[in-house]
Design a protein around this motif. Structure first.
Motif, PDB file in Angstrom:
ATOM      1  N   LYS A 223       0.839  -1.200   0.000  1.00 20.30           N
ATOM      2  CA  LYS A 223       0.000   0.000   0.000  1.00 20.30           C
ATOM      3  C   LYS A 223       0.875   1.252   0.000  1.00 20.30           C
ATOM      4  O   LYS A 223       1.888   1.318   0.712  1.00 20.30           O
ATOM      5  N   PRO A 224       0.493   2.283  -0.753  1.00 11.64           N
ATOM      6  CA  PRO A 224       1.237   3.550  -0.697  1.00 11.64           C
ATOM      7  C   PRO A 224       1.025   4.186   0.680  1.00 11.64           C
ATOM      8  O   PRO A 224      -0.048   4.038   1.287  1.00 11.64           O
ATOM      9  N   PRO A 225       2.040   4.848   1.216  1.00  9.93           N
ATOM     10  CA  PRO A 225       1.899   5.446   2.549  1.00  9.93           C
ATOM     11  C   PRO A 225       0.853   6.561   2.576  1.00  9.93           C
ATOM     12  O   PRO A 225       0.695   7.300   1.597  1.00  9.93           O
ATOM     13  N   ASP A 226       0.166   6.668   3.704  1.00 13.48           N
ATOM     14  CA  ASP A 226      -0.802   7.759   3.848  1.00 13.48           C
ATOM     15  C   ASP A 226      -0.079   9.019   4.322  1.00 13.48           C
ATOM     16  O   ASP A 226       1.124   9.018   4.569  1.00 13.48           O
ATOM     17  N   GLU A 227      -0.822  10.097   4.486  1.00 19.87           N
ATOM     18  CA  GLU A 227      -0.218  11.390   4.813  1.00 19.87           C
ATOM     19  C   GLU A 227       0.500  11.353   6.160  1.00 19.87           C
ATOM     20  O   GLU A 227       1.582  11.948   6.330  1.00 19.87           O
ATOM     21  N   THR A 228      -0.072  10.636   7.115  1.00 16.11           N
ATOM     22  CA  THR A 228       0.543  10.554   8.447  1.00 16.11           C
ATOM     23  C   THR A 228       1.920   9.897   8.373  1.00 16.11           C
ATOM     24  O   THR A 228       2.892  10.386   8.964  1.00 16.11           O
ATOM     25  N   ASN A 229       2.006   8.784   7.646  1.00 16.57           N
ATOM     26  CA  ASN A 229       3.296   8.095   7.508  1.00 16.57           C
ATOM     27  C   ASN A 229       4.311   8.932   6.757  1.00 16.57           C
ATOM     28  O   ASN A 229       5.505   8.916   7.064  1.00 16.57           O
ATOM     29  N   ILE A 230       3.829   9.669   5.754  1.00 13.07           N
ATOM     30  CA  ILE A 230       4.740  10.507   4.971  1.00 13.07           C
ATOM     31  C   ILE A 230       5.375  11.574   5.865  1.00 13.07           C
ATOM     32  O   ILE A 230       6.601  11.781   5.845  1.00 13.07           O
ATOM     33  N   LYS A 231       4.560  12.265   6.687  1.00 11.94           N
ATOM     34  CA  LYS A 231       5.081  13.314   7.565  1.00 11.94           C
ATOM     35  C   LYS A 231       6.016  12.731   8.616  1.00 11.94           C
ATOM     36  O   LYS A 231       7.037  13.342   8.963  1.00 11.94           O
ATOM     37  N   LYS A 232       5.677  11.519   9.101  1.00 16.16           N
ATOM     38  CA  LYS A 232       6.522  10.872  10.106  1.00 16.16           C
ATOM     39  C   LYS A 232       7.915  10.609   9.560  1.00 16.16           C
ATOM     40  O   LYS A 232       8.928  10.890  10.222  1.00 16.16           O
ATOM     41  N   HIS A 233       8.002  10.107   8.344  1.00 15.67           N
ATOM     42  CA  HIS A 233       9.299   9.790   7.758  1.00 15.67           C
ATOM     43  C   HIS A 233      10.024  11.043   7.282  1.00 15.67           C
ATOM     44  O   HIS A 233      11.266  11.075   7.244  1.00 15.67           O
ATOM     45  N   TRP A 234       9.277  12.094   6.940  1.00 17.25           N
ATOM     46  CA  TRP A 234       9.933  13.364   6.621  1.00 17.25           C
ATOM     47  C   TRP A 234      10.666  13.905   7.851  1.00 17.25           C
ATOM     48  O   TRP A 234      11.785  14.419   7.762  1.00 17.25           O
ATOM     49  N   ASP A 235      10.016  13.810   9.011  1.00 15.92           N
ATOM     50  CA  ASP A 235      10.639  14.295  10.252  1.00 15.92           C
ATOM     51  C   ASP A 235      11.908  13.500  10.541  1.00 15.92           C
ATOM     52  O   ASP A 235      12.923  14.065  10.987  1.00 15.92           O
ATOM     53  N   MET A 236      11.900  12.167  10.312  1.00 16.79           N
ATOM     54  CA  MET A 236      13.085  11.342  10.533  1.00 16.79           C
ATOM     55  C   MET A 236      14.190  11.738   9.570  1.00 16.79           C
ATOM     56  O   MET A 236      15.373  11.815   9.945  1.00 16.79           O
ATOM     57  N   LEU A 237      13.815  11.998   8.335  1.00 16.11           N
ATOM     58  CA  LEU A 237      14.803  12.395   7.331  1.00 16.11           C
ATOM     59  C   LEU A 237      15.370  13.778   7.647  1.00 16.11           C
ATOM     60  O   LEU A 237      16.578  14.027   7.439  1.00 16.11           O
ATOM     61  N   LYS A 238      14.540  14.654   8.193  1.00 14.96           N
ATOM     62  CA  LYS A 238      14.986  15.999   8.557  1.00 14.96           C
ATOM     63  C   LYS A 238      16.059  15.940   9.639  1.00 14.96           C
ATOM     64  O   LYS A 238      17.073  16.631   9.567  1.00 14.96           O
ATOM     65  N   THR A 239      15.827  15.046  10.612  1.00 13.28           N
ATOM     66  CA  THR A 239      16.806  14.873  11.694  1.00 13.28           C
ATOM     67  C   THR A 239      18.143  14.384  11.129  1.00 13.28           C
ATOM     68  O   THR A 239      19.222  14.832  11.545  1.00 13.28           O
ATOM     69  N   TYR A 240      18.090  13.491  10.157  1.00 16.14           N
ATOM     70  CA  TYR A 240      19.310  12.960   9.536  1.00 16.14           C
ATOM     71  C   TYR A 240      20.081  14.064   8.841  1.00 16.14           C
ATOM     72  O   TYR A 240      21.305  14.209   9.020  1.00 16.14           O
ATOM     73  N   PHE A 241      19.393  14.873   8.055  1.00 11.85           N
ATOM     74  CA  PHE A 241      20.087  15.935   7.312  1.00 11.85           C
ATOM     75  C   PHE A 241      20.630  17.018   8.243  1.00 11.85           C
ATOM     76  O   PHE A 241      21.724  17.564   8.017  1.00 11.85           O
ATOM     77  N   GLU A 242      19.871  17.347   9.287  1.00  7.36           N
ATOM     78  CA  GLU A 242      20.320  18.397  10.211  1.00  7.36           C
ATOM     79  C   GLU A 242      21.565  17.965  10.984  1.00  7.36           C
ATOM     80  O   GLU A 242      22.426  18.801  11.320  1.00  7.36           O
TER      81      GLU A 242
END
Length: 268
Positions: A223-242
Motif C-alpha cells: 500500500k502507498p503510505p498515507d499522509e501521516t506516515n509521509i510526515k513521520k518519515h519526513w521528520d526522521m529524514l529531517k533529523t538525519y540531514f540536520e
C-alpha cells in the motif's frame, strides 16, 4: 442233375491260395493310395480356415502397431515454429541448484523439491545455442522424449546476456506465463481477473492489469503510505540531514584511529 451240382461245387473249390493273396494285396494297395491322394488334394475344413484368418489378422494388427510406434518415436520436430524464431529458438532443462550457484543474482532461493528442482532455459537466437552439435540438436528438436537436460556450463556457454525471471503460483492460482516478442523490457506485468473497481479474483471477469502487490483476495500487499506516515518519515529524514555534518566529523575521528593503510573494514 445231382451229378452236375456236385461237379460245379467241386470246380469252385479249386481257387488257388496264390490268387486269393494277390487279390487282397492289390486291394490294400488301392485303398491306401486313395487315402494318400485324397489327403493331399482335400482342403482344410472351414473352421480351420477361419482360425488361420483370425490369427493372421491379429498378427498383422500387432505388426502395424509396432511399425507405427517406431515411426512415431523416430519422428522429430522443432520445439518452436518459424513464427517465434525471432525470439525463441530452443529450450533445455538445467539443475536449479547448479544454476543459482553459477548465476548468483541475489534473492534467496526456495529449496529444491521433486516439483521444483530444475530451471527452464530458453534460447532467443541461434547464436546462444550450445556449441556441441549433439546438444544444439537436442535443444532445438523434440524427439518425443520431451525437453532434454544439460549441465549448466554446456547450456549457458554461449549466453552473452541472460534475463532471469522468478515465477511461482501464488495462492495456487490458475496462472499462465506469456512471453511476447517485442522491444526489450525488464518488468513483469501482472494481470488478473478482477472487477474493474477492484476486488478479489473472479473467474467470470476479463483479465485486467493490476499492481504487483494485489493478491487473489483483493488485498493490496504494497500500500502507498498515507499522509501521516509521509510526515513521520519526513521528520526522521529531517533529523538525519540536520545532524549530517556533525555526525560525519565524529565518524572521521574514529575512522582515522582504526584505519590501516587508509582502509576501514566495516562488518554489519
Amino acid at each position: 442233375m445231382v451229378q452236375m451240382s456236385r461237379t460245379r461245387a467241386t470246380s469252385g473249390s479249386m481257387v488257388s491260395p496264390l490268387h486269393i493273396f494277390l487279390t487282397i494285396f492289390l486291394c490294400g494297395i488301392s485303398f491306401y493310395t486313395g487315402i494318400l491322394s485324397s489327403s493331399d488334394k482335400c482342403p482344410t475344413s472351414a473352421g480351420e480356415r477361419d482360425i488361420d484368418a483370425i490369427v493372421q489378422q491379429r498378427l498383422d494388427a500387432e505388426l502395424s502397431k509396432a511399425s507405427a510406434g517406431s515411426k512415431s518415436s523416430g519422428a522429430e520436430s522443432l520445439f518452436f515454429p518459424q513464427t517465434t524464431s525471432n525470439y525463441m529458438n530452443g529450450v533445455t532443462r538445467v539443475s536449479k541448484d547448479a544454476f543459482v550457484k553459477k548465476i548468483d543474482y541475489g534473492p534467496p532461493m526456495d529449496a529444491e523439491t521433486d516439483k521444483n528442482s530444475e530451471v527452464l532455459l530458453f534460447y532467443n537466437n541461434n547464436k546462444s545455442l550450445p556449441t556441441k552439435q549433439e546438444y544444439k540438436h537436442q535443444v532445438q528438436y523434440d524427439s518425443g522424449l520431451g525437453v532434454g537436460l544439460l549441465d549448466v556450463e554446456s547450456a549457458t556457454q554461449n549466453c552473452d546476456t541472460m534475463n532471469v525471471i522468478n515465477v511461482d503460483s501464488p495462492g495456487n492460482t490458475a496462472q499462465c506465463v506469456a512471453i511476447v516478442g517485442n522491444y526489450q523490457g525488464y518488468q513483469v506485468q501482472r494481470w488478473m481477473r478482477v472487477p474493474v473497481n477492484g476486488g478479489k479474483l473472479d473467474p467470470t471477469e476479463p483479465l485486467r492489469a493490476i499492481s504487483r502487490g494485489l493478491d487473489k483476495n483483493g488485498q493490496e500487499q504494497f500500500k502507498p503510505p498515507d499522509e501521516t506516515n509521509i510526515k513521520k518519515h519526513w521528520d526522521m529524514l529531517k533529523t538525519y540531514f540536520e545532524g549530517f555534518e556533525e555526525t560525519m566529523e565524529e565518524l572521521k575521528k574514529v575512522a582515522e584511529q582504526v584505519a590501516i593503510q587508509n582502509t576501514v573494514i566495516v562488518m554489519t
